[in-house]
Design an enzyme around this catalytic site. Sequence first.
Site, PDB file in Angstrom:
ATOM      1  N   TYR A  89     144.255  45.917 -65.217  1.00 40.46           N
ATOM      2  CA  TYR A  89     143.054  46.545 -64.744  1.00 40.46           C
ATOM      3  C   TYR A  89     143.137  46.632 -63.193  1.00 40.46           C
ATOM      4  O   TYR A  89     142.663  47.583 -62.653  1.00 40.46           O
ATOM      5  CB  TYR A  89     141.712  46.273 -65.150  1.00 40.46           C
ATOM      6  CG  TYR A  89     141.181  46.431 -66.645  1.00 40.46           C
ATOM      7  CD1 TYR A  89     141.757  46.063 -67.832  1.00 40.46           C
ATOM      8  CD2 TYR A  89     140.127  47.361 -66.733  1.00 40.46           C
ATOM      9  CE1 TYR A  89     141.665  46.533 -68.950  1.00 40.46           C
ATOM     10  CE2 TYR A  89     139.674  47.330 -68.105  1.00 40.46           C
ATOM     11  CZ  TYR A  89     140.380  47.284 -69.074  1.00 40.46           C
ATOM     12  OH  TYR A  89     139.884  47.396 -70.161  1.00 40.46           O
ATOM     13  N   ASP A 144     136.038  44.771 -79.374  1.00 40.26           N
ATOM     14  CA  ASP A 144     135.621  45.898 -80.016  1.00 40.26           C
ATOM     15  C   ASP A 144     136.164  45.950 -81.563  1.00 40.26           C
ATOM     16  O   ASP A 144     135.331  46.237 -82.207  1.00 40.26           O
ATOM     17  CB  ASP A 144     136.299  47.399 -79.470  1.00 40.26           C
ATOM     18  CG  ASP A 144     135.314  48.079 -78.371  1.00 40.26           C
ATOM     19  OD1 ASP A 144     134.689  47.343 -77.765  1.00 40.26           O
ATOM     20  OD2 ASP A 144     135.364  49.297 -78.512  1.00 40.26           O
ATOM     21  N   ASP A 196     149.191  40.606 -81.259  1.00 39.00           N
ATOM     22  CA  ASP A 196     149.243  41.623 -82.515  1.00 39.00           C
ATOM     23  C   ASP A 196     148.804  41.016 -83.834  1.00 39.00           C
ATOM     24  O   ASP A 196     148.014  41.406 -84.737  1.00 39.00           O
ATOM     25  CB  ASP A 196     150.614  42.180 -82.631  1.00 39.00           C
ATOM     26  CG  ASP A 196     151.661  41.203 -82.456  1.00 39.00           C
ATOM     27  OD1 ASP A 196     151.483  39.835 -82.315  1.00 39.00           O
ATOM     28  OD2 ASP A 196     153.043  41.447 -82.957  1.00 39.00           O
ATOM     29  N   LYS A 256     150.785  37.714 -75.167  1.00 33.01           N
ATOM     30  CA  LYS A 256     152.146  38.314 -76.190  1.00 33.01           C
ATOM     31  C   LYS A 256     153.177  37.508 -75.321  1.00 33.01           C
ATOM     32  O   LYS A 256     154.397  38.062 -74.515  1.00 33.01           O
ATOM     33  CB  LYS A 256     151.957  39.685 -75.393  1.00 33.01           C
ATOM     34  CG  LYS A 256     152.893  40.402 -76.453  1.00 33.01           C
ATOM     35  CD  LYS A 256     152.910  40.752 -77.754  1.00 33.01           C
ATOM     36  CE  LYS A 256     154.073  41.448 -78.386  1.00 33.01           C
ATOM     37  NZ  LYS A 256     153.938  41.487 -79.877  1.00 33.01           N
ATOM     38  N   ASP A 267     139.359  43.247 -74.141  1.00 34.63           N
ATOM     39  CA  ASP A 267     138.791  44.553 -74.245  1.00 34.63           C
ATOM     40  C   ASP A 267     138.740  45.134 -75.654  1.00 34.63           C
ATOM     41  O   ASP A 267     137.845  45.452 -76.468  1.00 34.63           O
ATOM     42  CB  ASP A 267     139.128  45.530 -73.313  1.00 34.63           C
ATOM     43  CG  ASP A 267     138.386  46.757 -73.501  1.00 34.63           C
ATOM     44  OD1 ASP A 267     137.466  46.921 -73.756  1.00 34.63           O
ATOM     45  OD2 ASP A 267     139.337  47.880 -73.419  1.00 34.63           O
TER      46      ASP A 267
HETATM   47  C1  IPM Z   1     134.367  47.486 -71.704  1.00 32.53           C
HETATM   48  C2  IPM Z   1     134.774  48.941 -71.402  1.00 32.53           C
HETATM   49  C3  IPM Z   1     135.308  49.004 -69.868  1.00 32.53           C
HETATM   50  C4  IPM Z   1     136.427  47.993 -69.706  1.00 32.53           C
HETATM   51  C5  IPM Z   1     135.697  50.348 -69.385  1.00 32.53           C
HETATM   52  C6  IPM Z   1     134.576  51.246 -69.546  1.00 32.53           C
HETATM   53  C7  IPM Z   1     135.977  50.128 -67.766  1.00 32.53           C
HETATM   54  O1  IPM Z   1     135.646  49.546 -71.989  1.00 32.53           O
HETATM   55  O2  IPM Z   1     133.316  46.957 -70.874  1.00 32.53           O
HETATM   56  O3  IPM Z   1     134.753  46.872 -72.587  1.00 32.53           O
HETATM   57  O4  IPM Z   1     137.880  48.507 -70.269  1.00 32.53           O
HETATM   58  O5  IPM Z   1     136.358  46.923 -69.571  1.00 32.53           O
HETATM   59 MN    MN Z   2     135.819  48.186 -73.968  1.00 27.69          MN
END
Ligand code: IPM
Ligand code: MN
Length: 363
Positions: free
Chosen positions: A141, A249, A221, A189, A245
Amino acid sequence: MKLKILVVAGDGIGPEVTGEAVAVLREVAALGGHEFNFSERRIGGVAIVKDGTPLPAETLSEALASDAVLLGAVGGNEFNSLPPDKRPEAGLLQLRAALGGFANLRPAFAFKELAVNSPLKPEVTDGADIMFVRELLGGLYFGQPREWNRATGEAWNTMRYTKDEVARVARVAFKLAQGRRKKVTSVDKANVLEVSQLWRATVTEVAAEFPDVTLEHQYVDAMAMHLMNQPRNYDVVVTENLFGDILSDEAAVITGSLGMLPSATIGGKVDLYEPVHGSAPDIAGKGLANPLGAILTGSMILRLTAGLEAEAAAIRAAVRRVLEEGFRTPDLARSNPEGYQVLSTKEMGAKVREAVKTLLVNA
Ligand code: IPM
Ligand code: MN
Ligand code: NAD
């Protein structure tokens, strides 16, 4: 207790969910005689449209003068063709960098009342309680160089970490594990990437400072698979920015909805709080958003910035209570065998406030 909280609601469902989180915090303040002062500033797409930049200077200075910042979400389809540094998301990344928090705590907890909403079997998810510690200021990032060279048709980003950046986030993970089930899983990784080899070596070194905590390593992975097969196996999971990230999710599947996950970013000048989900353009403005992730994020403000443990616990208990009582937002009622009562964002917020009040008054 006095607390100055800046709300940067952002785009899409951001204002809908932070509205409910703030209302719950106001209820807690009123019941406990606390003074929470909220101010609001723009970030993301709304700021691009009104101020010409995703992070206006005024938003940043107000953030730096606050005890905590509560962010909703940023991003929208109308900005998709912009380069990364001009997009709404750039405003969030600039804010994270300026506030300086490097450890993003993303707890993923399987409420048993929501098991029916997960595609995983209840016997797999029951009892799962994972604390992701996502490194938030390094890796792909922020690494330089980065570019899309249209002339040559090449593009590159850089995954870069220093040993100190890895060590400081690893220490946060081990300390958290000491207060939990004393296990850290570090995800990397290292079979392919030098940066992951540095990561693994550094986390292993830091582990020696915490002899009461068990450390294991997983490749990212395999971890993506293990998380779905045996989520109960994990306590604290520490990993670099992009892997964290993605895995957090994925962990939403264990909890039943992405709308359930809160987060807190610590270690910098000002703590930053955001639900894990995004601006959800597909449901924005319709009252369909689940505010519980944002409300639980509010509970993290109380615990981590304000030290109000009892009030933070009351919010978590209130969320559990409304779920036990059968109330759901649409994302939590994809399957509805029990005939749950499906509520709007605002109705769900009101139910949580009612439950918080009952819990705190009877405490
Ligand atoms: C998160 C989001 C952010 C990230 C984006 C919107 C920059 O996906 O907070 O998980 O990737 O950190
Ligand atoms: Mn995210
Ligand atoms: P998203 O998290 O916005 O949505 C993914 C899916 O989950 C959608 O189907 C959405 O409807 C659902 N969802 C998310 N939050 C929900 C909630 N509270 N209640 C009910 N359903 C919910 O991810 P996306 O669609 O990939 O991204 C949309 C935009 O959000 C993009 O611009 C992205 O960059 C941005 N984003 C911002 C943040 C942030 O600000 N912290 C985080 C992630 C994504």
